[in-house]
Scaffold this active site. Structure first.
Site: not given
Length: 821
Positions: A676, A719
């Site tokens: 990611s 996140k």
């Protein structure tokens, strides 16, 4: 919508409309009739339970907390109720081979009945048999047999005396035995006076004594035969008397259990053994009498008649120690009298002994002894004829349990063996009970990874567990809101919690969507929702609310995060104090804020990382410092390699890439995995090559492919919230935000606080589809697209990168071929 506009607030979170619920409180909702969200698993369970045949056992796979155990047990109980109760399992004495106890299967409830009948029978015989042996009839017949033996002895001696007298020899009875002495003139001549005899008298006497001794030896040879005859007659007498006593009560039991052939045969064996060991009943009575005499005052204890003949060479006290009537008891291993239908057993500690049963031992006279009464059942015995549920991980953590379970399922028999016996280490003599036929359906509960590993590594596993019930982590939200509300209401009632009002119910459903990680789905992790209801009820009680409200649910969520948030707060503190370096303003070349997720137990949170890139002349190498230091996982390394493929595909078609680039997560001291961060790493490298500063008030996440397309990642909500919390600590400026893959927008279920900040223009969420869009957001400079000749517009990001790489290539060429300069 412009591709670089921030996402609107309504795209950041699904808001559940409380008006969609037609109730005042959740206790007005009807009970949920069907299981929701697990249709595939339910179909598999129904199939696995219904189908007959070898190997059709079930493995319920899925994450813990999805309700596997409750759902499986629900269907098993429904099915089990319609099936007949299995028979009682008993063990009884094997009178021929005592080390091999016999099994006895009886209709449910009859096992304990037979056990009680046998106890009563033995108690009755403990008094009846000694009384029979104490009767005048028995004593007279006993004495007659002994008298007959003594008479035979006396007749033999009388005949010997008559012969001796005719030969002038006297038969002498001495303490040492029988002797002979000559008689002269009516007087016995002792051996020490034999010199008084004449030679003729001495010779005649010696000849007569030799003949008499020969006759006596012949009589002695007949004595053992007479003794055997006496014992046989006494034994026949005992058996006759014992049979007379035992015949009636055992006959009554045979009539009572006439339809059970195995029981009738067993009672016949009991009858024969009692008759053969009738003296034990008398010895037991005498031992009890002796104990009473020792405790009673002098003269108060009565007398007890003589016992039957004892074993030769053994005194009464020694025989008394051997007396045990346990051999006539019935060990009811499993009593199914209270079972309605087939049993459903859950074994939470599947050790070998608890699974297959065990043989216990008792310390007796300094040694460990056992008998069939000490055989203890295992879970397979209790579940025989029904269903057995076991946690697969616990089963595998217990040595030998898994292999012995497979053995039992393959052989369809239960063999009771200790761990030492299974491993071939047993050296002591113990019991070998007759195996019990096994008819059970086993259901294992475990994670998917465990199921797939067993299926891959154990070829026998697939033969025994042919049905997989795969449980979902999430269910579609569309069309299931009302059913889910009923499920939450059921959790409330089951746990004696206060009912929920509609806003609280809406809050719970929104939390379910957040746990599912998808705004279009609801979590099927029932344990998490159940915990949330319980904790919300606690806060409602603390706040004096009779109904759980929206604030109570939110307080429960906040308290959960607070309890688990020590590490998160510690990292945020280190960032705030600039121990961990994270910029949230300004622009820097070759530096970007990447986003990651940390999981501490069941709590996950996001945190930003500073990612930097550097480039220099080289041979087209891309150095992943995390991988080189062995801190990067394989998926992260794959992401970096994909980055290299993207760079070569875009800029290496006209010339070789003559650079060496380094990528690193700054200030990380543990393992890193996942791809990611590949978008952030790509942007950092392009910034370094284009000399274009990257905004530090933005953080980004996403993976890329070799064509530069941005792909979805996990943990997008955590996140974003991780970077938002840092920005909030330092003060929201209105420019800060996060960049995410466009394919992750459907997964957004952000906290209300973040959504409100976006609504007020204090924070922004951008969705991008390509590396170029991300670079344009981070730099404010157009990325640029190739023209027909393969060139990029001047002063675009891609043109500046290409120019830098061309310069690297020229310098490398000049370095290797200076004469061409």
């Amino acid at each position: 919508m412009n591709s670089f506009e921030s996402l609107p607030p309504q795209a950041l979170r699904w808001q559940c409309d409380a008006d969609a619920f037609d109730f005042d409180t959740s206790d007005q909702l009807d009970a949920l009739e069907d299981i929701i969200g697990q249709e595939r698993a339910v179909e598999a369970i129904e199939f696995g339970i219904g189908i007959e045949g070898s190997g059709y056992n079930l493995f319920a796979l899925g994450p813990m907390g999805t309700g596997k155990h409750e759902i499986v047990r629900h269907f098993l109980k429904q099915t089990a109720h319609q099936k007949p109760s299995p028979p009682d399992l008993c063990y009884v004495q094997n009178f021929e081979k005592e080390r091999q106890p016999c099994k006895l299967l009886m209709p449910a409830g009859r096992g304990m009945e037979l056990s009680e009948d046998m106890e009563n029978l033995i108690e009755d015989l403990k008094g009846a048999i000694p009384a029979a042996f104490e009767s005048e009839d028995y004593q007279s017949r006993h004495n007659a047999i002994n008298q007959e033996f003594r008479q035979k002895q006396q007749e033999a001696l009388t005949q010997l005396e008559e012969v001796a007298e005719s030969r002038d020899i006297q038969l002498l009875r001495t303490p040492e035995g029988i002797g002979f002495a000559p008689v002269v003139d009516g007087e016995v001549i002792p051996p020490d006076q034999s010199d008084q005899l004449t030679e003729e008298q001495r010779e005649r006497a010696e000849e007569a004594v030799e003949e008499l001794e020969e006759m006596f030896r012949k009589e002695l040879q007949s004595a053992p035969r007479w003794e055997r005859e006496r014992r046989e007659k006494l034994k026949e007498l005992r058996e006759e008397v014992a049979k007379t006593v035992v015949e009636a009560p055992i006959g009554e039991l045979c009539d009572k259990y006439a339809e059970l052939d195995e029981v009738v045969d067993y009672l016949g064996d009991v009858k024969e053994d009692i008759v053969d060991h009738a003296e034990y009943f008398v010895l037991a009575k005498r031992a009890e009498h002796a104990r009473m005499v020792s405790l009673a005052p002098d003269g108060e204890a009565g007398a007890l008649g003589a016992a039957p003949e004892q074993s030769q060479g053994e005194d009464e006290s020694a025989q008394a120690k051997k007396i045990s009537f346990r051999r006539y008891m019935v060990n009811v291993l499993v009593d199914n009298s209270q079972v309605d239908g087939a049993p459903v057993i859950y074994e939470d500690d599947p050790t070998l002994d608890r699974l297959l049963g065990q043989i216990e031992h008792l310390a007796q006279y300094g040694a460990l002894v056992t008998d069939f009464n000490l055989i203890q059942p295992g879970a397979l015995h209790r579940a025989n004829g029904g269903y057995l549920i076991i946690d697969a991980r616990k089963l595998l953590m217990n040595p030998l349990s898994y292999e012995q379970l497979k053995r039992a399922l393959f052989s369809e028999q239960i063999h009771i063996e200790s761990a030492k016996q299974v491993m071939g280490m047993a050296r002591t003599v113990t019991l070998d009970p007759e195996p019990i036929d096994l008819s059970v359906k086993v259901i294992l509960l475990g994670e998917r990874e465990l199921y797939y590993k067993l299926d891959q590594m154990d070829h026998e596993f697939g033969e025994l567990f042919k049905v997989a019930a795969d449980f979902n982590e999430a269910m579609p939200r569309e069309g299931n809101l009302q059913s889910y509300a009923k499920l939450v209401a059921a959790f409330s009632r089951e746990n004696d919690c206060a009912p929920l009002d509609p806003p609280a119910m809406a809050q719970v459903l929104e939390r379910a969507a957040r746990l599912a990680g998808d705004r279009d789905k609801l979590s099927t992790h029932s344990e998490s929702i159940r915990d949330l209801v319980r904790e919300a009820n606690y806060w409602a009680e603390q706040n004096g609310h009779e109904v759980i409200g929206c604030d109570d649910v939110q307080q429960a969520i906040d308290a959960q995060e607070r309890r688990a948030g020590r590490v998160k707060e510690r990292l945020e503190e280190q960032i705030e104090r600039e121990t961990l370096l994270i910029d949230t303003e300004g622009s820097v070349v070759g530096q970007v804020n990447g986003l990651s997720v940390l999981s501490i137990g069941r709590f996950a949170f996001g945190r930003p990382h500073r990612i930097t890139a550097s480039a220099r002349l080289g041979k087209g190498e891309l150095v992943d410092i995390e991988r080189e230091s062995e801190l990067g996982g394989p998926i992260h390394s794959k992401g970096v390699l994909i980055l290299g493929g993207f760079l070569g595909s875009r800029f290496g078609k006209k010339m070789p890439l003559s650079l060496t680039a380094s990528l690193v997560f700054e200030q990380t001291y543990g393992g890193i995995d996942g791809d990611s961060a590949s978008l952030a790493e790509t942007c950092a490298l392009l910034s370094e090559l284009s000399d274009a500063p990257l905004r530090q008030d933005l953080a980004l996440t996403g993976s890329i492919n070799q064509q530069g397309r941005v792909q979805a990642i996990g943990g997008v909500n955590e996140k974003i919230e991780g970077f938002f919390d840092i920005c909030k600590q330092r003060g929201l400026t209105g420019d800060q935000g996060a960049i995410i893959p466009a394919s992750n927008v459907k997964h957004l279920m952000l906290r209300e606080e973040v959504v409100n900040a976006v609504s007020e223009g204090q924070f922004h969420i951008y969705a991008v589809r390509s590396v170029d869009e991300a670079m344009q957001l981070l730099t404010g400079v157009e990325a640029g697209e190739r023209d027909d000749e393969g060139d990029y517009p001047q002063e675009t990001i891609n043109a500046r990168v290409a120019r830098t790489l061309e310069g690297f290539a020229r310098r490398v060429r000049r370095f290797h071929r200076p004469d061409e300069d």
